[in-house]
Design an enzyme around this catalytic site. Structure first.
Site, short mmCIF file in Angstrom:
data_model
loop_
_atom_site.label_atom_id
_atom_site.label_comp_id
_atom_site.label_asym_id
_atom_site.label_seq_id
_atom_site.Cartn_x
_atom_site.Cartn_y
_atom_site.Cartn_z
N HIS A 165 0.86 -1.19 0.00
CA HIS A 165 0.00 0.00 0.00
C HIS A 165 0.90 1.24 0.00
CE1 HIS A 165 -2.81 3.05 1.32
NE2 HIS A 165 -3.76 2.25 0.87
N GLY A 200 -7.49 8.87 -0.36
CA GLY A 200 -7.89 9.65 0.80
C GLY A 200 -7.95 11.15 0.54
C1 PEP Z 1 -6.77 3.02 0.10
O1 PEP Z 1 -6.18 3.45 1.06
O2 PEP Z 1 -6.46 1.91 -0.38
C2 PEP Z 1 -7.84 3.84 -0.47
C3 PEP Z 1 -8.22 3.58 -1.69
O3 PEP Z 1 -8.34 4.84 0.32
P1 PEP Z 1 -9.55 5.84 -0.03
O4 PEP Z 1 -10.65 5.00 -0.65
O5 PEP Z 1 -9.95 6.45 1.27
O6 PEP Z 1 -9.01 6.83 -1.01
#
Ligand code: PEP
Length: 257
Positions: free
Chosen positions: A98, A176
Site C-alpha cells: 500500500h 484519501g
Molecule cells: C486506500 O487506502 O487503499 C484507499 C483507496 O483509500 P480511499 O478510498 O480512502 O481513497
C-alpha cells in the site's frame, strides 16, 4: 473468468468493539444481497488486532485480509506480525505495498518481494498495490512507474504464483484525497497493466488477473469506474468504514459487470 472484488482497507481505524459492529453490519447486508459468489467477492481488511474476532462474526461470503505482513518469517523482530501468524488467525488475504507502507515505512520493491513470497508460502492471497504519485502523473510517468513496480516484484514470480495475485492500481494522488482518477484515466492504466501481463505471461493469464482500482472510490463515482472493461472492482479506504456505502459498492459492481 477473473473474479470481480470489493475489498475494504480499514487502515488504523476502529477499536475492537466498533470493528466488530462494522463487520456484523456489513455481513448482514451482504447476506441479504443475492449475488454469484463465484464471480464476485468481498474482502475486509481490519487491523491485525481484530482479525481473529472478526473472523468469528463475518459472513462466509466475505474474505478476511491483513493490511501487511512482516518481511521475516519469525524471530527477534519486536512488534512485527508474520504471514504465518496472520494465516493462523483466519485471514486468507494480505494487502501488500500500500502506498502508505511504501512512503511512511520505506517499503521498497525488494522488501515487497520478500513479503510477497512469505505471503504466498503461507497460502495467503496477496492484494498487491501499485500506483504513481502526483508528480509522476504530472510528468506523464505513470506507465513507467507501474511497469517498474510490477517488473521488479510481481514479474519475479513464476506464472503459477503470479496467477494467485490480485493487483490494486491506486494512484497515490487519489488516496484519501477525495480526488478520483476519471474512469478514462483509470481504464487507461488498467488496460496497460493487463497488456504488460499479457506480454509477460500470455493473454489467458492477463484475462484472468483481477485488477482493482483504489483511490476515493465511493458510491457516487463507482458506476463510471466499474463499467470500464479492465476495472474489476475496488480497493476501498474511507467508504469501507460505512457498511451501507461498502455494500452499496458491491451492488454497483454487480450491476455494472
Ligand atoms: C486506500 O487506502 O487503499 C484507499 C483507496 O483509500 P480511499 O478510498 O480512502 O481513497
Amino acid at each position: 473468468m477473473r473474479k470481480k472484488i470489493i475489498a475494504g482497507n480499514w487502515k488504523m481505524n476502529t477499536d475492537l468493539n466498533s470493528g466488530l459492529e462494522l463487520a456484523k453490519n456489513v455481513s448482514q447486508k451482504v447476506d441479504e444481497f443475492a449475488f454469484n459468489s463465484d464471480e464476485f467477492g468481498m474482502i475486509v481488511s481490519p487491523p491485525f488486532t481484530h482479525i481473529h474476532a472478526i473472523g468469528n462474526v463475518l459472513s462466509s461470503k466475505i474474505g478476511l485480509s491483513s493490511q501487511n505482513v512482516a518481511e521475516w518469517s519469525n524471530g527477534a523482530y519486536t512488534g512485527e506480525i508474520s504471514a504465518q501468524m496472520v494465516k493462523s488467525i483466519g485471514a486468507n488475504y494480505a494487502i501488500l505495498g500500500h502506498s502508505e507502507r511504501r512512503s511512511y515505512f520505506g517499503e521498497d520493491n525488494q522488501v515487497l518481494f520478500t513479503k510477497l513470497k512469505l505471503t504466498l508460502e503461507n497460502n495467503l492471497t496477496p492484494i498487491f498495490c501499485i500506483g504513481e504519485v502526483l508528480e509522476e502523473r504530472e510528468e506523464n510517468k505513470q506507465f513507467d512507474v507501474v511497469k517498474s513496480q510490477i517488473d521488479e516484484v510481481l514479474f519475479k514470480l513464476d506464472v503459477v504464483d503470479f496467477k494467485k495475485v490480485i493487483i490494486a492500481y491506486e494512484p497515490v494522488w487519489a488516496i484519501g484525497t477525495g480526488k478520483t482518477a476519471s474512469p478514462e484515466q483509470a481504464q487507461e492504466i488498467h488496460a496497460y497493466i493487463r497488456k504488460i501481463v499479457a506480454d509477460k505471461f500470455g493473454a489467458n493469464v492477463a484475462d484472468n488477473t483481477t485488477v482493482l482500482y483504489g483511490g476515493s472510490c465511493k458510491p457516487s463515482n463507482a458506476d463510471g469506474l466499474f463499467s470500464q472493461p479492465d476495472i474489476d472492482g475496488g480497493l476501498i479506504g474511507g467508504a469501507a468504514l460505512n457498511a451501507d456505502d461498502f455494500v452499496q459498492l458491491l451492488k454497483q459492481l454487480v450491476a455494472n459487470k
